[in-house]
Write a protein that holds these residues in place. Structure first.
Motif, short mmCIF file in Angstrom:
data_model
loop_
_atom_site.label_atom_id
_atom_site.label_comp_id
_atom_site.label_asym_id
_atom_site.label_seq_id
_atom_site.Cartn_x
_atom_site.Cartn_y
_atom_site.Cartn_z
N GLU A 73 -23.92 20.05 -54.49
CA GLU A 73 -23.50 20.13 -55.89
C GLU A 73 -23.38 18.73 -56.47
O GLU A 73 -23.18 17.75 -55.77
N GLU A 74 -23.50 18.66 -57.79
CA GLU A 74 -23.31 17.42 -58.52
C GLU A 74 -21.85 17.33 -58.91
O GLU A 74 -21.18 18.36 -59.08
N ASP A 75 -21.34 16.12 -59.03
CA ASP A 75 -19.91 16.01 -59.35
C ASP A 75 -19.58 16.60 -60.72
O ASP A 75 -18.59 17.27 -60.90
N ASP A 76 -20.42 16.37 -61.71
CA ASP A 76 -20.28 17.02 -63.01
C ASP A 76 -21.57 16.82 -63.78
O ASP A 76 -22.48 16.13 -63.34
N SER A 80 -24.71 22.11 -64.03
CA SER A 80 -25.11 21.11 -63.04
C SER A 80 -25.94 21.80 -61.97
O SER A 80 -25.76 22.99 -61.71
N GLY A 112 -26.99 23.16 -58.44
CA GLY A 112 -26.26 23.63 -57.27
C GLY A 112 -27.22 24.32 -56.32
O GLY A 112 -28.07 25.11 -56.75
N TYR A 130 -21.75 31.09 -61.61
CA TYR A 130 -20.95 30.47 -60.56
C TYR A 130 -20.50 29.08 -61.00
O TYR A 130 -21.19 28.41 -61.77
N THR A 131 -19.35 28.67 -60.49
CA THR A 131 -18.84 27.33 -60.75
C THR A 131 -18.65 26.61 -59.42
O THR A 131 -18.85 27.18 -58.34
N GLN A 132 -18.23 25.35 -59.48
CA GLN A 132 -17.95 24.60 -58.26
C GLN A 132 -16.84 25.27 -57.45
O GLN A 132 -16.82 25.19 -56.21
N MET A 153 -18.18 27.90 -55.23
CA MET A 153 -18.79 27.31 -54.03
C MET A 153 -17.71 26.98 -53.01
O MET A 153 -17.88 27.23 -51.81
N THR A 154 -16.60 26.43 -53.47
CA THR A 154 -15.48 26.14 -52.58
C THR A 154 -14.96 27.42 -51.93
O THR A 154 -14.70 27.46 -50.73
N ASP A 175 -9.16 28.75 -56.55
CA ASP A 175 -10.08 29.30 -55.57
C ASP A 175 -9.61 30.65 -55.03
O ASP A 175 -10.40 31.42 -54.50
#
Length: 206
Positions: free
Chosen positions: A66-69, A82, A84, A102-104, A107-108, A124
Motif C-alpha cells: 500500500e501507499e502511505d497516502d 491509492s 493497493g 476497501y481502505t488501508q 487491509m490491516t 479495525d
C-alpha cells in the motif's frame, strides 16, 4: 538488509509471521528523476515478491502493498485513492474486476484475521476483511508457481549527474542531516518503541 535476514530465517525455519518493509524514495523529491524513483520502488517490490515466491514459505504467504497516502494522485474517480495490492497464492488470479470499497484499515484487518490477532482499536474492529480478494476453498496449483521480477526499463540513476551526486553527498546540509539522523536514531532505539508489546496499551487520563 532484509534479504540477508530473510535468508537466515528461512534456513533456520524462523521466518517471522509478520514483516513490515518500508520501500521509499522520498516522495520523488529527486534527484534522480521521479520516473527513476518510481522504477526503483517498482523494482524493489518485484524483487521482494521474487524472493518470497521462490522461498519455502510461499505456500503460506500473503504480501500486502500500500501507499502511505494519495499525495498528489488525484484521478477521475476520487482524490483519496491509492494503489493497493495483495500478492499471494490464495488471491484471485483471474476474474472480474473487484469494485469492493476497501481502505488501508481493511487491509490491516485482513492481516489481523490471517494471523489471529485481536483488533488494535475501534477502527479495525469494525472494518471488514478483504474476503473478495481471496479464493474460496483450495487454491489452484497454478497459483503456487513462483514469480521472477522484471528488470527496470528506466535507468535508476536517471537525472543524476556528477555535479548533483557530488552536491548530494558532500554538501554541508546533507552532512548536518546525517549527523541529526544518527542522533535521532540512537534516541529511538534507546527506548521501547522498536520492541514488540513493550509499550503500555493503557493511558491514564488526568
Amino acid at each position: 538488509m532484509w534479504l540477508q535476514d530473510f535468508k537466515k530465517d528461512e534456513a533456520a525455519g524462523t521466518v517471522p509471521a509478520l514483516s513490515i518493509l518500508w520501500v521509499m524514495c522520498d516522495h520523488t523529491g529527486g534527484p534522480p528523476t521521479a520516473d527513476a524513483e518510481q522504477a526503483d520502488n517498482d523494482l524493489a517490490i518485484g524483487r521482494i515478491v521474487d524472493y518470497v515466491s521462490h522461498s519455502k514459505v510461499w505456500d503460506s504467504s500473503a504480501i500486502f502493498v500500500e501507499e502511505d497516502d494519495a499525495q498528489n494522485g488525484v484521478d477521475h474517480v476520487d482524490g483519496h485513492r491509492s494503489p493497493g495490492y495483495v500478492i499471494s497464492p490464495f488471491t484471485i488470479q483471474n476474474g472480474p474486476t473487484d469494485h469492493t470499497y476497501y481502505t488501508q484499515v481493511n487491509m490491516t484487518r485482513t492481516i489481523e484475521q490471517i494471523l489471529g490477532l485481536p483488533p488494535m482499536n475501534q477502527f479495525d474492529l469494525v472494518a471488514s476483511p478483504m474476503r473478495t480478494a481471496f479464493v474460496e476453498g483450495e487454491a489452484s496449483p497454478e497459483n503456487f508457481k513462483p514469480w521472477t521480477h522484471e528488470p527496470n526499463q528506466v535507468p535508476l540513476d536517471q537525472g543524476v549527474t556528477t555535479s548533483t551526486a557530488s552536491n548530494t553527498t558532500d554538501s554541508t546540509s546533507v552532512k548536518a542531516l546525517r549527523v541529526a539522523w544518527m542522533k535521532k536514531k540512537e534516541h529511538i532505539f534507546a527506548g521501547k518503541l522498536t520492541k514488540p508489546d513493550a509499550e503500555d496499551r493503557t493511558r491514564s487520563i488526568t
